[in-house]
Structures are given as C-alpha cells and as structure tokens.
Design an enzyme around this catalytic site. Structure first.
Site, PDB file in Angstrom:
ATOM      1  NE  ARG A   3      -2.452  -1.362   3.399  1.00  0.00           N
ATOM      2  CZ  ARG A   3      -2.972  -1.235   4.621  1.00  0.00           C
ATOM      3  NH1 ARG A   3      -4.130  -0.634   4.781  1.00  0.00           N
ATOM      4  NH2 ARG A   3      -2.337  -1.707   5.675  1.00  0.00           N
TER       5      ARG A   3
ATOM      6  CG  ASN B 267      -4.370  -4.451   2.900  1.00  0.00           C
ATOM      7  OD1 ASN B 267      -3.821  -4.401   1.808  1.00  0.00           O
ATOM      8  ND2 ASN B 267      -3.708  -4.430   4.047  1.00  0.00           N
TER       9      ASN B 267
END
Length: 784
Positions: A30, A48
């Site tokens: 990320r 996520n």
C-alpha cells in the site's frame, strides 16, 4: 494572452479500479502504491480488502497506463503479484474520487484467496538503525519496517492490519504513530512498527531483569559457557557457544538429541565462509530474505566437534531478527541456535511452557512480551547440482503459496505422511503448504499439527470439501483423514505423491517418468516400496521398475537398526537369478552382532515372520552402511545413509560396482545382489571403505540411468522427476542428475518443495485436484 492548459485538462480524466492478487499484504504494498500513484500524478485511494489490494486511481489515460505498467515491475521486493485486474468506471472520475491519494483502512470481503506473507529478515535500513547510537531505536530488539520483520508468526487474520496481529496490544507512541501515517516514511503502514517507548520488551528469567539488562544477563551466561533459551520469531530456541564442547553437549542433553548435527548462526557471510565451503548458490541462499540454514561442506575450524558429530556438512545461517543480530554482534562468536524442544516434540512457543520445560535445563530464559501465534522452525536448504534444494520448508518460505498444475474445483486438504510432516490446503490454482511440524509419532506433535491446521484454515478462510491422504492406514495423518466421510477421502500412493510434487513445482504438464527413492511407503501390492520408476500423470501412474526386494526383519526394528536390514539382504535377498552377499564374506557383520540376534533373525526371514518385503533405496543404503561397518544403529532418521555419504565424499570419484537390471513380472528390476556381493568382497579384500562407498553411489546413478532409458524406450517420455528422501544425498542426487542429462533426459529435482516427506502433502494436493477436475470434466492438461 494565450492560456496554457495542462495535460490533465486536455486529456479526459478516467477512473480505474485495480485488484491486485498475490502476496501483497504485509510487504509494504500500500505505501508503494501511494508513492507510485503520487509520482504518476493520480488521485484516488488504496486499501486491503480480504486477501487482495484494491486501488481506485483517477487521471489521464497515459498516466494510468504508466501506473499499471509500473505496478508490477516496481513492486516491493517481498511482494509476489500473481494477478492484476483493472476495470474502467462508468461514471466520470470527478464524481467519485476526491483530490489527492489516500491509504484507507481495510475492508472485509475481496478475493477468496489470502496470501499471508512469510516472516522477513531484518533489512539493511533497520540494521543501520539498530547499531546507530544516535537513533531512537538503537539496540532495540524489535526494530522493523515495511521491508522486514515478523509477519506469518504474528498474524491472526486478514486483511493484514495491526489490530489483527499480536502487535494490536501495543499502542503506538506519538513518534511511531507519526511514522506510521507519513507516506514518505518507510514505516508508513508497517503494522509491527514499535520502539522502546511503546513496543515489546525483553525479560530474563529467573532473575527478572528487563530490556538491555535482560540481554546483558543472557550474554553473560553464554560467555560463561552456559546454555540459554531465547524466544525467537517462530518459537523458543536453545542457544550456546558453538566453540564450547561442554556447552554443545548440554544442548544435546537438553534436547535429548544424541548425534544429529546442530545448526550454527554466524555474524556475517565472511564468517560463514570460514566455517563452510560455500558456492555461489549457497551464498545466494544464505543471504536471501528467508535467511535459511544452509548445509555445506564443513571447513576445519573452531567449531566444537560435537556440533557436526563427525559428518562433513555444517548447517550455517545468518541472524534474521534484531535480537539475533545483537547477540552475534556482542558475543562475536558462532552460536548453536536450535529449536527449543525435546527430540520428537514440537518447538515451545508459550512463555509459561518455556519457563517450565526449558528453564530447568538451561541457565536462563530470554523472553519478551510479543506472543508467537504460529510455530515456525528455521528452514533448511542446500545446493544440489548447482540448484537450490529445500530440506525443511518453514520460516521465511511458508506460507507463500505455490501454483497447482490443475486447479482444484473445490478446496482440498492434503494431510501428508508421518515423518517430516506438513499439510497443504489447495484452493483453486494455488496451494498453501503448512510449516514443518515434525514427525507425527506422539500426541503432543499431533496436537501441534491440528492447531496449526486450524489456524491456517481460519486465516485462509477456507473450508475443505475433500481430504487427500497416504495409503498407509496406521499413519496418524491417515487416521485424521478417516474422520471424513468415505466419499470425501482421496487416497494417494506415497511415491506417486513424491514424484507429483516435483512435477507440480516445475509446472510439468504431460506424462513424466518418476524416480522415487526413499525409506518406505506402502505400495499398491501390499509390500513396502522405496525404489521406484513410474510413468505418471497427476491422475494416475504405472510402475515400470523397482529395486530388488529384501525382508524388513522385525519390521520397524530394521528401520532403526541397519545391521538388521543387512541381515535381511544376506539371508533373504529376492532371488533374481544371482545369489546375494556371501555370509562368509559378511563375517565381520555377523561377528559384531549377538549370536542370538543373528539366529533369530535368520529364522524370522526363513519363515516370513514379521519380515515384510521392501523394495527400498533407503533401506539398501542402510544395509551397505552396516556391511561396511559404518553404522549398525540409527540414532536418528537417515543417520546410516548420511554416514555412508560422508565416507564417499572423503574418497572422491570411482568406478561403479557390479550391478544388473533384469526383467521380472513385466517390470525392470535393479538387482542389488551383485552390488552387495562386491561390497562385502571388496571389504574382505581390504579396499578403502570410502572407495567402496563412493563406488556404491556411482552404481545407483548408473543403474538409475539405465532404468530410465528402458522406461523411455517403452513410453517415449523424456522428462524425469526425482523425489524421495534418498535424494537429500547430495552425492547421489548430483550423480543421478548428471547421468540422466548425459543420456538426454530432462532431469528435475525438488527445489522449493522438499524431496523428503515434507513434500508429500503438496504432491497429494496436486493429484487430488487433478482427479477431481477430471471427474467433473473441467480437467486441465495433465496428460492423463
């Protein structure tokens, strides 16, 4: 005045949704997406979701194309992207995406596949901080970032967020929280982030010192020749000075491990090269993020002789956690670092159990307050024929998924065998092999396996519909499978699973020749197999060749006692037209053994009492080791074969012994009788033991090449998949691969999956998936 419009103003703004699959959580993915999107001038968000990463990205088409191309090409080193899908939104981007780019909290749902990242060795940046007196994490044993640190051992579930790990109990201090929220920081969304002010801390028992004082107490004990228990990444370890014979003996006594070699942790590659003859492949394995134990030829040096117990290889590895780095830097000496357990019992992971079980046999326990959720022993690898070969697949490799050549139509649980146990969960086209459990021979280890399985199924969020298991009904894994309804059980022959594991790992699609050399596995004919040549696909196999048979006099006794196996060949070798070794020439063996044992064994063999037949390469190694006086009793599995290889390595190359291949009942059979006859004759003639051992290895390589040539003539198949515990023998495996390649075969050996029984469950999963796919008509191309 002429107005100038930006590229974003002249190009139509589009919104794309990306879903990224693979090992993309817990590896800094990320933060990487944030930095890449910002560099490409995109706005949107990343989060996520279940087991995947979902990205909403808005911008001009050229910028989105650039982002999509770099998303995989520039992914973090520890990420493993197995698939990316992108869909253009139907609404204008301005309507749904705010300005800027954001990292959002996790969401449930998403992909049904959930790739949990393995634990990662301490990275160079964190190591620099660990030893920088000016850094706030100076000498902090739990320093980590998005590129390193614990993962699989602390995760309770996915999506991978701090609250779903054992770090959830530690509230970040303002400084750590600022790093965690800063997109420019390498700890941006590093879930285990911590520092001395807010993270886990060390404790020394029984005296109760904390933090740096606890570490100092532990190091003082080691300097004084003591033995300590240390809480590592995946469980407790026993540690001592590897140059101190007395300390090493104490570790052996604590573990109940009389002779099996112990692993040695060293500060750096230079130190490792001083202890072991490391090839380029070895160094690559040693320094990989998995930081496995690497087996390599031992150099003469400062290690206590008890470490390797006379064997030529030593297992060396580098520090992989900050705590290990501190110990090695401060003590400046090699350390024995081995699992904290009694022999045949699982490694201790619970703090109270460590103090209860390990405290009394050590000088202290160096613990900490970050719980270990999953038991992970250290992985073990070696180089064979210039290729990496995994001996034990655990920390650093597990639970990274492996592909299946044929996707499973429904989820499958493969339960493996009995020794070096692992399980595998197959779901679609991927298989997750569980960590090394050990030998399922007692209730404690079996319970540890069941807990590990329960956790894996919970994290994977999968409920198996079928169970695959070994044919042997007495394996505890088979008894576990018996709990399932008969229609949901898939029995897989032991050696078919072995060779299928190698084939599946290498992506073999069509029929292949399988060479399975190991100890024992129950065959279709009710005898024990272990020296097999097969024509195989993932759905079926046909036995084309084998080793000659001999009785296992006393059953399991013959496995533990190579001298008893040698008696089986002397008095009961399969009659294939030539007699076995002459008892008169085997006089040295017979003289060493109690007369009563020899007499009783001969009667048992003659009458067929508790003497099942076996066509086993592993048992043949045992017999030769005993006939040469190298090893009469196995103190641990494979000791006789390891010592036979050690004798061969000290001698070097030589010509093969006598051997022949005969036709019997439609199969090609390697007749061991001429080989064994020359073994005893050569010893009686006074030839060097090492020379005879080396010649025996060359004999099996030559015989294997001829068996495969005969099989290829029958089938037209030129790909050979090698597996079975005997191929852990570097000398034999190298000789066999060389002989096969010279004969024009493509020879494949297990690399990521162990050739020993640790790979059985993966082979079972591949076979079960192919059979189910064939049954429902959705079979992929497996040649059968």
């Amino acid at each position: 005045m002429t107005s100038v419009r930006t590229r974003e103003e002249t190009d139509e703004i589009e919104l794309w949704r990306f879903e990224v699959r693979g090992t993309v959580q817990g590896v800094g993915f990320r933060p990487f997406v944030y930095r890449l999107a910002t560099a490409c001038g995109l706005r949107g968000d990343v989060r996520n979701s279940g087991g995947i990463v979902v990205i909403n990205a808005a911008g001009a088409r050229p910028a989105l194309d650039d982002f999509a191309a770099r998303l995989v090409a520039e992914a973090p080193r520890q990420a493993s992207v197995t698939g990316v899908t992108s869909v253009a939104a139907s609404r204008p981007a301005e309507a749904v995406v705010p300005a800027g780019f954001a990292v959002l909290g996790s969401a449930s749902g998403g992909s049904p596949t959930r790739d949990v990242p393995p634990d990662l060795a301490t990275c160079a940046d964190c190591l620099g901080e660990l030893f920088d007196p000016g850094d706030r994490r100076y000498r902090y044993p739990f320093v980590n970032c998005t590129a390193c640190g614990p993962r699989a051992t602390i995760i309770a579930g996915l999506p991978y967020d701090r609250e779903r790990t054992t770090m959830g109990a530690f509230v970040m201090c303002p400084a750590c929280a600022a790093e965690y929220r800063d997109p420019a920081d390498r700890r941006f969304h590093a879930e285990p982030v911590a520092c001395p002010a807010c993270g886990p801390s060390l404790a020394w028992y029984p005296s109760g010192e904390q933090g740096e004082d606890a570490l100092a107490a532990a190091e003082a004990a080691l300097r004084d020749g003591g033995v300590i228990a240390v809480k590592g990444i995946g469980g407790y370890q026993l540690v001592c000075d590897a140059t101190d014979p007395g300390a090493v003996e104490r570790v052996r006594a604590a573990k109940g491990r009389e002779g099996k070699p112990l692993a040695v942790m060293v500060p750096d590659v230079a130190y490792a090269c001083a202890l072991a003859a490391l090839a380029v492949t070895d160094v690559g394995l040693l320094t990989s993020p998995a930081r496995p134990i690497v087996l390599a030829p031992r150099r003469r040096g400062t290690l206590a002789p008890q470490v390797c117990d006379g064997l030529p290889d030593v297992g060396v590895f580098l520090p992989y956690s900050p705590l290990h780095h501190l110990l090695l830097r401060d003590l400046a000496r090699p350390l024995v670092v081995t699992s904290g357990n009694r022999a045949d019992s699982p490694m201790v992971i619970d703090d109270d159990a460590a103090r209860r079980l390990l405290g009394p046999v050590t000088d202290g326990v160096l613990s900490h307050d970050r719980p270990v959720l999953a038991r992970y022993d250290d992985s073990v690898v070696r180089a064979v024929a210039g290729r990496p070969s995994t001996v034990r697949r655990a920390r650093g490799y597990v639970p990274a998924p492996l592909p299946l050549p044929v996707a499973a139509p429904e989820p499958i649980l493969a339960l493996g065998a009995q020794l070096k146990h692992t399980f595998t969960v197959a779901n679609g086209g991927r298989a997750v092999v569980g960590p090394h459990t050990g030998d399922l021979e007692n209730a404690e280890t079996f319970a540890a396996f069941e807990r590990s399985l329960e956790r894996c199924l919970r994290v994977e969020d999968v409920q198996p519909a079928y169970v695959a298991h070994d044919l042997h009904p007495e394996y505890l894994s088979s008894k576990h499978a018996a709990r399932w309804p008969a229609g949901r059980r898939i029995a897989v022959q032991h050696h078919h699973a072995h060779v299928a594991a190698t084939a599946a790992e290498h992506g073999v699609r069509g029929p292949f020749l399988g060479v399975a050399y190991d100890g024992l596995g129950l065959g279709d004919d009710g005898t024990f197999w272990g020296g097999e040549i097969m024509l195989a696909t993932y759905t079926a196999y046909r036995r084309l060749g084998r080793f000659s048979r001999a009785p296992l006099c006393g059953g399991a006794v013959a496995v533990r006692r190579p001298a008893r196996m040698a008696l089986g060949y002397v008095f009961g070798a399969e009659p294939l037209g030539e007699s076995g070794p002459d008892p008169e020439l085997a006089a040295d063996l017979l003289a060493r053994l109690p007369r009563r044992e020899v007499a009783v064994a001969r009667r048992m063999i003659d009458r067929g009492v508790n003497s099942p037949l076996a066509s086993s390469a592993g048992r043949l190694f045992d017999a030769v080791a005993a006939l040469l006086g190298i090893c009469d009793d196995n103190r641990y599995e494979g000791e006789a074969a390891m010592r036979l290889e050690a004798a061969a390595m000290r001698h070097g190359d030589t010509d093969p012994l006598a051997w022949r291949v005969v036709r019997r009942d439609g199969q090609w059979v390697y007749d061991a009788a001429p080989t064994l006859r020359e073994v005893v004759q050569a010893r009686a003639d006074g030839r060097p033991i090492g020379g005879i051992a080396a010649a025996f290895h060359q004999t099996l390589a030559a015989a294997t090449a001829v068996l495969c040539e005969r099989a290829a003539t029958e089938t037209g198949v030129g790909t050979v998949c090698l597996s079975g515990g005997v191929f852990q023998n570097r000398t034999l495996a190298t000789a066999v691969v060389t002989a096969l390649e010279r004969a024009g075969f493509t020879a494949l050996l297990g690399e990521r999956i162990p050739v020993n029984d640790g790979g059985i469950s993966y082979g079972q999963a591949a076979i079960a998936a192919a059979r189910l796919a064939a049954a429902d008509g959705s079979r992929g191309p497996d040649g059968g």
